[in-house]
Scaffold this active site. Structure first.
Site, mmCIF file in Angstrom:
data_model
loop_
_atom_site.group_PDB
_atom_site.id
_atom_site.type_symbol
_atom_site.label_atom_id
_atom_site.label_comp_id
_atom_site.label_asym_id
_atom_site.label_seq_id
_atom_site.Cartn_x
_atom_site.Cartn_y
_atom_site.Cartn_z
ATOM 1 N N TYR A 179 0.415 1.939 105.397
ATOM 2 C CA TYR A 179 0.414 0.495 105.128
ATOM 3 C C TYR A 179 -0.956 0.034 104.643
ATOM 4 O O TYR A 179 -1.975 0.312 105.278
ATOM 5 C CB TYR A 179 0.793 -0.232 106.409
ATOM 6 C CG TYR A 179 1.325 -1.634 106.236
ATOM 7 C CD1 TYR A 179 1.892 -2.078 105.046
ATOM 8 C CD2 TYR A 179 1.275 -2.529 107.300
ATOM 9 C CE1 TYR A 179 2.397 -3.353 104.924
ATOM 10 C CE2 TYR A 179 1.783 -3.811 107.201
ATOM 11 C CZ TYR A 179 2.343 -4.219 106.008
ATOM 12 O OH TYR A 179 2.839 -5.496 105.887
ATOM 13 N N SER A 239 3.487 7.135 108.765
ATOM 14 C CA SER A 239 3.460 5.724 109.106
ATOM 15 C C SER A 239 4.304 4.928 108.096
ATOM 16 O O SER A 239 5.508 5.175 107.996
ATOM 17 C CB SER A 239 2.014 5.229 109.185
ATOM 18 O OG SER A 239 1.968 3.965 109.812
ATOM 19 N N GLN A 240 3.713 3.998 107.326
ATOM 20 C CA GLN A 240 4.508 3.386 106.267
ATOM 21 C C GLN A 240 5.045 4.461 105.330
ATOM 22 O O GLN A 240 6.183 4.385 104.854
ATOM 23 C CB GLN A 240 3.694 2.380 105.454
ATOM 24 C CG GLN A 240 4.503 1.764 104.314
ATOM 25 C CD GLN A 240 3.676 0.884 103.398
ATOM 26 O OE1 GLN A 240 3.861 -0.325 103.358
ATOM 27 N NE2 GLN A 240 2.747 1.480 102.666
ATOM 28 N N ASP A 280 2.355 6.924 120.947
ATOM 29 C CA ASP A 280 2.167 6.023 119.802
ATOM 30 C C ASP A 280 2.451 4.581 120.204
ATOM 31 O O ASP A 280 3.583 4.214 120.508
ATOM 32 C CB ASP A 280 3.106 6.450 118.663
ATOM 33 C CG ASP A 280 2.767 5.801 117.333
ATOM 34 O OD1 ASP A 280 2.126 4.733 117.323
ATOM 35 O OD2 ASP A 280 3.154 6.372 116.290
ATOM 36 N N HIS A 313 -0.729 7.367 117.183
ATOM 37 C CA HIS A 313 -0.670 7.115 115.741
ATOM 38 C C HIS A 313 -1.987 7.580 115.141
ATOM 39 O O HIS A 313 -2.888 6.792 114.849
ATOM 40 C CB HIS A 313 -0.452 5.615 115.504
ATOM 41 C CG HIS A 313 0.290 5.303 114.252
ATOM 42 N ND1 HIS A 313 1.652 5.459 114.137
ATOM 43 C CD2 HIS A 313 -0.131 4.841 113.047
ATOM 44 C CE1 HIS A 313 2.041 5.090 112.931
ATOM 45 N NE2 HIS A 313 0.982 4.724 112.247
#
Length: 319
Positions: free
Chosen positions: A92, A183-184, A273, A302
């Site tokens: 992101y 992630s994203q 996470d 994360h």
């Protein structure tokens, strides 16, 4: 190990909390029709960065709503044709990364396509045009407008369009295309293979953009999900529209898309996470019906997780 979420045995059965709009399937079929009607006007521009064993290009194409989308394209020089390909997606607000990040796969005989998400840290355009807030996040952008104008809808479509472009390259074997990201990027990996089911192998790492209501109820609408709290504070401070807001977010909730995936999945999850809670990741994972494996890392959150890159390469080499 301290638990920040459900016990692992419950994670494997959890199917998600966020509501699914009744017209969800029609919504995405309409979106795909819009994408297919676009003339991509593909352009390849040789990069100033080059290496002896691969050709490096800036690839541009037109996505939905007229945005010019940029991707880095690395094509191996001596691989037999047609050969396999990888499409990569970034975290992101970030971008496609350095050219050198793609050379390991190119050296193994893969073409590599790495996309800049529109309006984030790279060179892709954001054509805008939504009513309402554009503050602090792409999840909520378009939430005050018609669902067809949600920005994440457009980004999901960009991923599928790029995969289709990769498959149509004469040097690429359309039956041997994989997708990957963290992630994203993990979320977009799942979105890509949901909307372009010819993607054969997927390696998402702690995927974002799943089960928004669960994030909210865990009081984790912070960090990457902070825009959810900001949106309520600015536009619905008494939560009078909470049900409608989460239902609208359901259009761009991966847990409702992943049953479309046909490829084999290797998903990496850190049980510590707190950015993308494990239960939200499993909401997407547990709705996948194709062959799948979840690699579990109990002590990791994360963050960079050892072995994930190596295991992903081994997984993709089976293409």
């Amino acid at each position: 190990m301290p638990l920040i979420d459900m016990p692992l045995e419950q994670l494997y059965s959890y199917k998600g909390r966020n509501p699914r709009p009744e017209d969800f399937d029609a919504y995405w079929e309409r979106a795909l029709e819009e994408m297919r009607a676009v003339d991509p006007q593909i352009e390849l521009v040789p990069s100033s960065f080059q290496v002896p064993f691969a050709d490096c290009f800036d690839l541009y194409f037109t996505g939905v709503r007229g945005a010019r989308i940029h991707a880095k394209y690395v094509r191996p020089k001596h691989a037999p044709e047609p050969h396999p390909a990888i499409v990569q997606f970034h975290g992101y607000s970030w971008h496609a990364g350095d050219w050198s990040d793609k050379l390991n796969y190119a050296a193994l005989g893969f073409s590599v396509f790495s996309m800049d998400c529109r309006g984030q840290g790279g060179s892709s355009e954001d054509t805008g045009g939504v009513k309402g807030t554009t503050l602090n996040g792409h999840i909520v952008r378009g939430l005050n407008d018609h669902p067809d104008n949600l920005l994440m809808r457009h980004i999901f479509l960009d991923t599928a369009q790029l995969a289709g472009i990769a498959m149509n390259m004469p040097e690429v074997d359309a039956d041997r295309v994989g997708a990957m990201g963290g992630s994203q990027g993990g979320a977009l990996t799942l979105a890509c293979a949901s909307l372009e089911p010819r993607v054969r192998r997927l390696a998402p790492v702690y995927p974002f953009l799943s089960d928004y209501k669960r994030v909210w109820e865990m009081d984790l609408a912070k960090d990457a999900y902070a825009e959810l709290k900001t949106y309520f504070r600015h536009f619905d401070p008494r939560h009078e529209q909470e049900e409608q807001i989460f239902e609208k977010l359901g259009y761009i909730d991966l847990q409702h898309l992943t049953n479309r995936i046909k490829g084999e999945v290797l998903m990496s999850v850190g049980l510590a996470d707190t950015i993308c809670p494990p239960s939200t990741q499993f909401a997407a994972y547990n709705n996948i019906t194709s062959p799948k494996t979840a690699d579990i890392y109990p002590d990791y959150g994360h963050e960079h997780i050892p072995e994930v890159s190596d295991r992903t390469i081994q997984f993709m080499l089976e293409l």
